[in-house]
Scaffold this motif. Structure first.
Motif, mmCIF file in Angstrom:
data_model
loop_
_atom_site.group_PDB
_atom_site.id
_atom_site.type_symbol
_atom_site.label_atom_id
_atom_site.label_comp_id
_atom_site.label_asym_id
_atom_site.label_seq_id
_atom_site.Cartn_x
_atom_site.Cartn_y
_atom_site.Cartn_z
ATOM 1 N N PHE A 60 60.304 -25.260 36.245
ATOM 2 C CA PHE A 60 60.745 -26.341 35.352
ATOM 3 C C PHE A 60 62.081 -26.893 35.826
ATOM 4 O O PHE A 60 62.982 -26.142 36.182
ATOM 5 N N ARG A 61 62.206 -28.238 35.822
ATOM 6 C CA ARG A 61 63.471 -28.867 36.192
ATOM 7 C C ARG A 61 63.950 -29.814 35.086
ATOM 8 O O ARG A 61 64.862 -30.611 35.298
ATOM 9 N N THR A 62 63.310 -29.732 33.939
ATOM 10 C CA THR A 62 63.795 -30.409 32.731
ATOM 11 C C THR A 62 63.688 -29.436 31.578
ATOM 12 O O THR A 62 62.641 -28.804 31.388
ATOM 13 N N TYR A 63 64.781 -29.309 30.823
ATOM 14 C CA TYR A 63 64.762 -28.514 29.601
ATOM 15 C C TYR A 63 64.889 -29.454 28.415
ATOM 16 O O TYR A 63 65.757 -30.329 28.413
ATOM 17 N N VAL A 64 64.015 -29.278 27.451
ATOM 18 C CA VAL A 64 64.119 -30.053 26.207
ATOM 19 C C VAL A 64 64.601 -29.108 25.122
ATOM 20 O O VAL A 64 63.893 -28.175 24.749
ATOM 21 N N ILE A 65 65.823 -29.332 24.658
ATOM 22 C CA ILE A 65 66.370 -28.497 23.593
ATOM 23 C C ILE A 65 66.134 -29.230 22.280
ATOM 24 O O ILE A 65 66.695 -30.299 22.031
ATOM 25 N N GLN A 66 65.235 -28.667 21.482
ATOM 26 C CA GLN A 66 64.814 -29.343 20.252
ATOM 27 C C GLN A 66 65.144 -28.485 19.049
ATOM 28 O O GLN A 66 65.116 -27.253 19.132
ATOM 29 N N GLY A 67 65.433 -29.130 17.928
ATOM 30 C CA GLY A 67 65.664 -28.348 16.722
ATOM 31 C C GLY A 67 65.655 -29.211 15.487
ATOM 32 O O GLY A 67 65.660 -30.450 15.570
ATOM 33 N N GLY A 68 65.643 -28.569 14.345
ATOM 34 C CA GLY A 68 65.823 -29.277 13.081
ATOM 35 C C GLY A 68 67.250 -29.794 13.012
ATOM 36 O O GLY A 68 68.083 -29.492 13.873
ATOM 37 N N GLU A 69 67.524 -30.598 11.997
ATOM 38 C CA GLU A 69 68.901 -31.077 11.823
ATOM 39 C C GLU A 69 69.677 -29.966 11.125
ATOM 40 O O GLU A 69 69.612 -29.798 9.917
ATOM 41 N N ASP A 70 70.368 -29.207 11.931
ATOM 42 C CA ASP A 70 71.008 -27.966 11.494
ATOM 43 C C ASP A 70 72.510 -28.093 11.698
ATOM 44 O O ASP A 70 72.996 -28.032 12.828
ATOM 45 N N GLY A 71 73.247 -28.281 10.584
ATOM 46 C CA GLY A 71 74.689 -28.493 10.648
ATOM 47 C C GLY A 71 75.446 -27.350 11.314
ATOM 48 O O GLY A 71 76.577 -27.535 11.777
ATOM 49 N N TRP A 72 74.822 -26.197 11.389
ATOM 50 C CA TRP A 72 75.485 -25.055 12.033
ATOM 51 C C TRP A 72 75.840 -25.388 13.483
ATOM 52 O O TRP A 72 76.859 -24.967 13.992
ATOM 53 N N TYR A 73 74.963 -26.164 14.128
ATOM 54 C CA TYR A 73 75.246 -26.588 15.500
ATOM 55 C C TYR A 73 76.107 -27.853 15.451
ATOM 56 O O TYR A 73 75.605 -28.964 15.601
ATOM 57 N N ASP A 74 77.398 -27.661 15.187
ATOM 58 C CA ASP A 74 78.307 -28.810 15.224
ATOM 59 C C ASP A 74 78.500 -29.198 16.696
ATOM 60 O O ASP A 74 77.955 -28.561 17.604
ATOM 61 N N ASP A 75 79.298 -30.234 16.915
ATOM 62 C CA ASP A 75 79.438 -30.731 18.292
ATOM 63 C C ASP A 75 79.960 -29.655 19.226
ATOM 64 O O ASP A 75 79.515 -29.551 20.370
ATOM 65 N N GLU A 76 80.885 -28.867 18.708
ATOM 66 C CA GLU A 76 81.486 -27.854 19.573
ATOM 67 C C GLU A 76 80.436 -26.847 20.049
ATOM 68 O O GLU A 76 80.328 -26.554 21.239
ATOM 69 N N LYS A 77 79.632 -26.349 19.101
ATOM 70 C CA LYS A 77 78.624 -25.339 19.467
ATOM 71 C C LYS A 77 77.559 -25.924 20.385
ATOM 72 O O LYS A 77 77.122 -25.298 21.349
ATOM 73 N N LEU A 78 77.130 -27.153 20.063
ATOM 74 C CA LEU A 78 76.048 -27.740 20.862
ATOM 75 C C LEU A 78 76.554 -28.137 22.252
ATOM 76 O O LEU A 78 75.863 -27.920 23.261
ATOM 77 N N CYS A 79 77.767 -28.679 22.315
ATOM 78 C CA CYS A 79 78.340 -29.040 23.618
ATOM 79 C C CYS A 79 78.526 -27.793 24.478
ATOM 80 O O CYS A 79 78.336 -27.835 25.699
ATOM 81 N N ASP A 80 78.865 -26.701 23.824
ATOM 82 C CA ASP A 80 79.051 -25.448 24.551
ATOM 83 C C ASP A 80 77.726 -25.028 25.213
ATOM 84 O O ASP A 80 77.697 -24.623 26.382
ATOM 85 N N ILE A 81 76.637 -25.172 24.478
ATOM 86 C CA ILE A 81 75.314 -24.825 25.031
ATOM 87 C C ILE A 81 74.950 -25.795 26.162
ATOM 88 O O ILE A 81 74.538 -25.389 27.251
ATOM 89 N N VAL A 82 75.137 -27.098 25.901
ATOM 90 C CA VAL A 82 74.777 -28.099 26.912
ATOM 91 C C VAL A 82 75.600 -27.884 28.192
ATOM 92 O O VAL A 82 75.052 -27.884 29.297
ATOM 93 N N SER A 83 76.904 -27.653 28.051
ATOM 94 C CA SER A 83 77.740 -27.450 29.257
ATOM 95 C C SER A 83 77.300 -26.222 30.027
ATOM 96 O O SER A 83 77.314 -26.229 31.264
ATOM 97 N N ALA A 84 76.922 -25.171 29.295
ATOM 98 C CA ALA A 84 76.509 -23.942 29.977
ATOM 99 C C ALA A 84 75.216 -24.178 30.765
ATOM 100 O O ALA A 84 75.082 -23.726 31.905
ATOM 101 N N VAL A 85 74.280 -24.911 30.193
ATOM 102 C CA VAL A 85 73.027 -25.209 30.907
ATOM 103 C C VAL A 85 73.338 -26.132 32.092
ATOM 104 O O VAL A 85 72.840 -25.926 33.201
ATOM 105 N N ARG A 86 74.199 -27.106 31.865
ATOM 106 C CA ARG A 86 74.551 -28.046 32.941
ATOM 107 C C ARG A 86 75.165 -27.304 34.133
ATOM 108 O O ARG A 86 74.831 -27.553 35.285
ATOM 109 N N LYS A 87 76.044 -26.342 33.807
ATOM 110 C CA LYS A 87 76.731 -25.587 34.854
ATOM 111 C C LYS A 87 75.753 -24.658 35.592
ATOM 112 O O LYS A 87 75.757 -24.569 36.814
ATOM 113 N N GLY A 88 74.883 -24.022 34.821
ATOM 114 C CA GLY A 88 73.963 -23.054 35.428
ATOM 115 C C GLY A 88 72.816 -23.723 36.191
ATOM 116 O O GLY A 88 72.244 -23.123 37.095
#
Ligand code: 5AD
Ligand code: FES
Length: 348
Positions: A100-128
């Motif tokens: 796989f060379r595309t990841y689709v990160i999908q979820g409900g509208e969950d306020g727990w994933y604020d920008d900081e938490k979600l950006c942290d996940i996205v940056s980690a995937v981008r880096k890896g």
């Protein structure tokens, strides 16, 4: 009516009466001609390559209460979960090894994933995984939030418009959700630079040829990079639990029509199609689809992400079965490729 199909292809447009005729005809030869013409358009643009996306279902918490949705807030019997950054990275690792060379990160509208938490996940995937595309499908957020996620490394965003008719939208969603905001999100996403996907369910309650016509005209004017459509499938314990499922056949005809109206669009043969028909995905490809999105979520959570009843998450729907899926796809003459699968002539 074959001539009508040729006209739709050459004009990249359809009239209301042509749509009605194509959706209701019982002439098998005409329907086959529609599928074949669309499939030929796909091959003209993409050859015999089918792109795959690994779907990572991040969270099934959702603040919304869409009447059709199996993970809506009011469903109290759903076991709710959230993935950590490390769990997401684990899914990516599995996916990368499977091609796989595309990841689709999908979820409900969950306020727990604020920008900081979600950006942290996205940056980690981008880096890896610098050579992979990151697609988000996390619902409606602010423009600022979309911008931050883009800056963190996300490339694409899926947000189905659900219906392009505001009145119909109001019958599928509670009053605290707004059609205008949904459309605002889609425009913001595109302006920021995302490759954007919209889409709708086929056979959702109150859908008519009129609302479908608006969906197609919306697609024509918005020119999304991706369009996700699949049959509506009733979910237990929701307001639409007793409604009939959408039709596989109508979904296939609409896939073909969308391909003819917008030849370069990335068009998945969705899980819902595979759920309602054992060869749903293959039929989708033969009708003009060129993307599949197998499930890469951690196995112990897959059953909790049930947008509708009997949603497939094992067998060929699972990313682990890439080889079996490829074997099935090869029966259509096309095959899976290890590729980001970007929209043509667009590298962002
Ligand atoms: N049947 C089919 N598709 C559904 N979705 C949500 N609930 C259902 C259902 N019951 C679709 C919606 C949403 C996407 C993530 O899944 O279109 O945008
Ligand atoms: Fe979660 Fe509709 S219920 S987006």
């Amino acid at each position: 009516m074959k001539q009508t199909i040729d006209t739709i292809r050459s004009r990249r447009n359809i009239t209301f009466s042509q749509l009605g005729a194509l959706l209701t005809t019982g002439d098998k030869e005409v329907v086959q001609y529609l599928y074949d013409t669309a499939h030929a358009e796909t091959q003209r643009v993409y050859g015999d390559k089918i792109f795959m996306r690994g779907l990572i279902e991040l969270t099934n918490h959702c603040k919304n209460d869409c009447y059709y949705c199996g993970i809506r807030r009011s469903r109290t019997d759903v076991h709710r979960y959230r993935l950590t950054r490390d769990e997401v990275l684990e899914c990516c690792k599995t996916g990368y090894d499977l091609g796989f060379r595309t990841y689709v990160i999908q979820g409900g509208e969950d306020g727990w994933y604020d920008d900081e938490k979600l950006c942290d996940i996205v940056s980690a995937v981008r880096k890896g995984y610098p050579d992979c595309a990151i697609t988000l499908s996390m619902g409606e957020r602010s423009r600022e939030s979309y911008q931050r996620l883009y800056d963190a490394g996300a490339n694409r965003y899926l947000l189905r418009h659900e219906t392009a008719d505001a009145t119909h939208y109001g019958r599928l969603h509670p009053a605290d959700m707004s059609f205008d905001n949904r459309i605002r999100c889609l425009h913001d996403l595109r302006e920021i630079g995302y490759q954007v996907g919209c889409g709708f369910m086929v056979g959702s309650p109150y859908q008519t040829v009129e609302t479908l016509y608006k969906d197609l005209q919306f697609i024509r004017s918005f020119q999304p990079h991706m369009v996700g459509i699949g049959p509506f499938v009733p979910a237990a314990d929701t307001p639409f639990a007793d409604r009939p499922a959408g039709s596989v056949e109508t979904t296939l005809r609409l896939l073909s029509i969308i391909r003819l109206l917008h030849p370069t669009v990335l068009l998945p043969a969705t899980t819902a199609l595979g759920t309602l028909h054992p060869r749903g995905r293959e039929l989708g490809i033969l009708a003009g689809a060129n993307v599949v999105m197998p499930n890469l979520s951690p196995k112990d959570h897959r059953k909790d992400y049930s947008l509708y009843d009997n949603k497939l998450c094992t067998g060929d729907e699972a990313a682990e079965c890439r080889v079996c899926l490829d074997r099935r796809i090869r029966t259509t003459g096309s095959h899976l490729v290890v590729d980001r699968g970007d929209y043509p002539a667009c590298e962002n």
